[in-house]
Design a protein around this motif. Structure first.
Motif, PDB file in Angstrom:
ATOM      1  N   LEU A  94      31.689  35.741  38.269  1.00 50.55           N
ATOM      2  CA  LEU A  94      31.322  36.963  39.249  1.00 50.55           C
ATOM      3  C   LEU A  94      31.767  38.345  38.813  1.00 50.55           C
ATOM      4  O   LEU A  94      30.857  39.792  38.925  1.00 50.55           O
ATOM      5  CB  LEU A  94      32.334  37.279  40.209  1.00 50.55           C
ATOM      6  CG  LEU A  94      32.690  35.357  40.717  1.00 50.55           C
ATOM      7  CD1 LEU A  94      34.490  35.277  41.966  1.00 50.55           C
ATOM      8  CD2 LEU A  94      31.937  35.620  42.001  1.00 50.55           C
ATOM      9  N   TRP A  95      32.648  38.968  37.304  1.00 49.30           N
ATOM     10  CA  TRP A  95      32.223  40.179  36.863  1.00 49.30           C
ATOM     11  C   TRP A  95      32.971  40.037  35.309  1.00 49.30           C
ATOM     12  O   TRP A  95      34.184  39.849  35.686  1.00 49.30           O
ATOM     13  CB  TRP A  95      33.006  41.454  37.937  1.00 49.30           C
ATOM     14  CG  TRP A  95      34.164  41.150  37.986  1.00 49.30           C
ATOM     15  CD1 TRP A  95      35.091  41.560  37.820  1.00 49.30           C
ATOM     16  CD2 TRP A  95      34.961  40.714  39.045  1.00 49.30           C
ATOM     17  NE1 TRP A  95      36.790  41.714  37.868  1.00 49.30           N
ATOM     18  CE2 TRP A  95      36.602  40.912  39.484  1.00 49.30           C
ATOM     19  CE3 TRP A  95      34.526  40.159  41.137  1.00 49.30           C
ATOM     20  CZ2 TRP A  95      37.422  40.913  40.207  1.00 49.30           C
ATOM     21  CZ3 TRP A  95      35.434  40.005  42.006  1.00 49.30           C
ATOM     22  CH2 TRP A  95      36.639  40.315  41.512  1.00 49.30           C
ATOM     23  N   LEU A  96      32.733  41.144  34.985  1.00 47.93           N
ATOM     24  CA  LEU A  96      33.213  41.593  33.763  1.00 47.93           C
ATOM     25  C   LEU A  96      34.265  42.562  33.924  1.00 47.93           C
ATOM     26  O   LEU A  96      33.868  43.371  34.022  1.00 47.93           O
ATOM     27  CB  LEU A  96      33.210  41.410  32.470  1.00 47.93           C
ATOM     28  CG  LEU A  96      32.887  41.851  30.869  1.00 47.93           C
ATOM     29  CD1 LEU A  96      34.178  40.872  30.449  1.00 47.93           C
ATOM     30  CD2 LEU A  96      32.312  42.320  30.277  1.00 47.93           C
ATOM     31  N   TYR A  97      34.887  42.494  33.152  1.00 45.98           N
ATOM     32  CA  TYR A  97      36.361  44.150  33.511  1.00 45.98           C
ATOM     33  C   TYR A  97      36.660  43.819  31.928  1.00 45.98           C
ATOM     34  O   TYR A  97      37.435  42.933  31.233  1.00 45.98           O
ATOM     35  CB  TYR A  97      36.947  43.746  34.453  1.00 45.98           C
ATOM     36  CG  TYR A  97      38.354  45.422  34.533  1.00 45.98           C
ATOM     37  CD1 TYR A  97      37.875  46.605  34.793  1.00 45.98           C
ATOM     38  CD2 TYR A  97      39.650  44.784  33.248  1.00 45.98           C
ATOM     39  CE1 TYR A  97      38.685  47.586  34.411  1.00 45.98           C
ATOM     40  CE2 TYR A  97      40.226  46.361  33.408  1.00 45.98           C
ATOM     41  CZ  TYR A  97      39.493  47.591  33.850  1.00 45.98           C
ATOM     42  OH  TYR A  97      40.879  48.446  33.583  1.00 45.98           O
ATOM     43  N   ASP A  98      36.896  45.337  31.280  1.00 48.37           N
ATOM     44  CA  ASP A  98      37.438  45.649  30.013  1.00 48.37           C
ATOM     45  C   ASP A  98      38.223  46.490  29.844  1.00 48.37           C
ATOM     46  O   ASP A  98      37.980  47.420  30.143  1.00 48.37           O
ATOM     47  CB  ASP A  98      36.561  45.350  28.890  1.00 48.37           C
ATOM     48  CG  ASP A  98      36.862  45.280  27.489  1.00 48.37           C
ATOM     49  OD1 ASP A  98      38.152  46.377  27.305  1.00 48.37           O
ATOM     50  OD2 ASP A  98      36.201  44.750  26.779  1.00 48.37           O
ATOM     51  N   PRO A  99      39.748  46.380  29.446  1.00 46.17           N
ATOM     52  CA  PRO A  99      40.202  47.374  29.583  1.00 46.17           C
ATOM     53  C   PRO A  99      40.013  48.146  28.603  1.00 46.17           C
ATOM     54  O   PRO A  99      40.431  49.727  28.762  1.00 46.17           O
ATOM     55  CB  PRO A  99      42.018  46.965  29.658  1.00 46.17           C
ATOM     56  CG  PRO A  99      41.276  45.069  29.019  1.00 46.17           C
ATOM     57  CD  PRO A  99      39.900  45.102  29.296  1.00 46.17           C
ATOM     58  N   THR A 100      39.527  48.586  28.095  1.00 46.89           N
ATOM     59  CA  THR A 100      38.653  48.999  26.993  1.00 46.89           C
ATOM     60  C   THR A 100      38.255  50.365  27.598  1.00 46.89           C
ATOM     61  O   THR A 100      38.214  51.761  26.874  1.00 46.89           O
ATOM     62  CB  THR A 100      37.931  48.272  26.278  1.00 46.89           C
ATOM     63  OG1 THR A 100      38.517  47.364  25.083  1.00 46.89           O
ATOM     64  CG2 THR A 100      37.638  50.083  24.361  1.00 46.89           C
ATOM     65  N   TRP A 101      37.632  50.364  28.276  1.00 52.20           N
ATOM     66  CA  TRP A 101      36.544  51.064  29.709  1.00 52.20           C
ATOM     67  C   TRP A 101      37.299  51.457  31.125  1.00 52.20           C
ATOM     68  O   TRP A 101      36.282  50.593  31.993  1.00 52.20           O
ATOM     69  CB  TRP A 101      35.724  51.330  29.429  1.00 52.20           C
ATOM     70  CG  TRP A 101      34.567  50.947  27.487  1.00 52.20           C
ATOM     71  CD1 TRP A 101      34.406  51.856  27.124  1.00 52.20           C
ATOM     72  CD2 TRP A 101      34.573  49.958  26.795  1.00 52.20           C
ATOM     73  NE1 TRP A 101      34.260  51.698  25.710  1.00 52.20           N
ATOM     74  CE2 TRP A 101      33.949  50.242  25.459  1.00 52.20           C
ATOM     75  CE3 TRP A 101      34.455  48.862  27.684  1.00 52.20           C
ATOM     76  CZ2 TRP A 101      33.485  50.008  24.375  1.00 52.20           C
ATOM     77  CZ3 TRP A 101      33.612  47.740  25.969  1.00 52.20           C
ATOM     78  CH2 TRP A 101      33.542  48.630  24.714  1.00 52.20           C
ATOM     79  N   PRO A 102      38.572  51.434  31.870  1.00 53.04           N
ATOM     80  CA  PRO A 102      38.693  50.812  32.541  1.00 53.04           C
ATOM     81  C   PRO A 102      38.119  51.522  33.641  1.00 53.04           C
ATOM     82  O   PRO A 102      38.533  51.400  35.266  1.00 53.04           O
ATOM     83  CB  PRO A 102      40.324  51.606  32.430  1.00 53.04           C
ATOM     84  CG  PRO A 102      39.811  52.432  31.151  1.00 53.04           C
ATOM     85  CD  PRO A 102      38.689  52.298  30.248  1.00 53.04           C
ATOM     86  N   GLU A 103      37.063  52.235  33.755  1.00 49.21           N
ATOM     87  CA  GLU A 103      36.768  52.744  35.091  1.00 49.21           C
ATOM     88  C   GLU A 103      34.828  52.257  35.280  1.00 49.21           C
ATOM     89  O   GLU A 103      34.718  52.712  36.050  1.00 49.21           O
ATOM     90  CB  GLU A 103      35.956  54.838  34.330  1.00 49.21           C
ATOM     91  CG  GLU A 103      34.562  54.705  33.626  1.00 49.21           C
ATOM     92  CD  GLU A 103      35.394  54.381  31.555  1.00 49.21           C
ATOM     93  OE1 GLU A 103      34.193  54.711  30.536  1.00 49.21           O
ATOM     94  OE2 GLU A 103      36.501  54.162  31.305  1.00 49.21           O
ATOM     95  N   LEU A 104      35.031  51.170  34.149  1.00 46.09           N
ATOM     96  CA  LEU A 104      33.837  50.485  34.761  1.00 46.09           C
ATOM     97  C   LEU A 104      33.807  48.766  35.016  1.00 46.09           C
ATOM     98  O   LEU A 104      35.407  48.524  34.560  1.00 46.09           O
ATOM     99  CB  LEU A 104      32.848  50.353  33.439  1.00 46.09           C
ATOM    100  CG  LEU A 104      32.692  51.780  33.370  1.00 46.09           C
ATOM    101  CD1 LEU A 104      31.717  51.510  31.658  1.00 46.09           C
ATOM    102  CD2 LEU A 104      31.410  52.141  34.161  1.00 46.09           C
ATOM    103  N   VAL A 105      33.169  48.326  36.204  1.00 50.77           N
ATOM    104  CA  VAL A 105      33.285  46.855  36.236  1.00 50.77           C
ATOM    105  C   VAL A 105      31.921  46.267  35.851  1.00 50.77           C
ATOM    106  O   VAL A 105      31.127  47.208  36.510  1.00 50.77           O
ATOM    107  CB  VAL A 105      33.944  46.269  37.493  1.00 50.77           C
ATOM    108  CG1 VAL A 105      33.502  47.120  38.241  1.00 50.77           C
ATOM    109  CG2 VAL A 105      34.246  45.126  37.187  1.00 50.77           C
ATOM    110  N   HIS A 106      31.340  45.659  36.209  1.00 49.15           N
ATOM    111  CA  HIS A 106      29.942  44.783  35.358  1.00 49.15           C
ATOM    112  C   HIS A 106      29.916  43.323  35.924  1.00 49.15           C
ATOM    113  O   HIS A 106      30.566  42.419  35.092  1.00 49.15           O
ATOM    114  CB  HIS A 106      29.839  44.475  33.923  1.00 49.15           C
ATOM    115  CG  HIS A 106      30.139  45.908  32.990  1.00 49.15           C
ATOM    116  ND1 HIS A 106      28.931  46.692  33.363  1.00 49.15           N
ATOM    117  CD2 HIS A 106      31.262  46.164  31.816  1.00 49.15           C
ATOM    118  CE1 HIS A 106      29.441  47.421  32.393  1.00 49.15           C
ATOM    119  NE2 HIS A 106      30.220  47.302  31.977  1.00 49.15           N
TER     120      HIS A 106
END
Length: 165
Positions: A94-106
């Motif tokens: 469904l999506w990738l979330y990386d807490p290194t870039w908390p403002e983004l979801v992919h």
């Protein structure tokens, strides 16, 4: 106003919405993680969105996977900080979330139900890890990289006048 992306898993247990300034599915990733998790054509297409706008229905059906990475760039096994979310019922990525870039979801383009804009060109990345059975369809005007391009999703969208305000 950013484009609202609506997505879901195959079985419908998980549905989500998120707003994106960068909704054009132009970037094809050939790394083994993307390819094996959700890239049946030998690559995955990831979009960019504002994580603060992510609304999920059916969150009890979600799981996430953090890949191990060991390759030429990572000679010692590392655990990715990226959390690849999927439906635990049907396995849809469904999506990738990386807490290194908390403002983004992919979100993965394959999970998006909304109509997406057609890209004027494509960027092929991580070709160093392309599976031997794939033949990347690199066309005139496309960009190709062994690893990552320096240009971000946002920069590509702005350069092509496709940034959605």
């Amino acid at each position: 106003m950013p484009m609202k992306l609506k997505g879901s898993c195959r079985c419908g247990a998980v549905r989500f919405e998120v707003e994106s300034h960068t909704p054009v599915p132009y970037q094809r990733c050939y790394c083994s993680i993307c390819r094996k998790q959700q890239g049946g054509g030998g690559y995955a297409v990831n979009l960019g969105a504002d994580s603060a706008t992510l609304v999920v229905k059916g969150g009890a059906h979600l799981g996430f996977y953090r890949a191990t990475i060991e390759d030429d760039e990572h000679p010692h096994c590392e655990i990715s900080t990226g959390e690849r979310h999927f439906c635990r019922d049907c396995g849809s990525a469904l999506w990738l979330y990386d807490p290194t870039w908390p403002e983004l979801v992919h979100p993965f383009a394959s999970a998006i139900d909304s109509d997406l804009p057609a890209p004027p060109s494509r960027t092929h990345l991580m070709l160093k890890y392309n599976a031997n059975w794939t033949e990347p369809d690199i066309r005139e005007g496309d960009l190709a990289f062994d690893l990552y391009p320096e240009e971000s999703l946002a920069e590509w969208h702005r350069r092509n006048n496709l940034w959605v305000e």
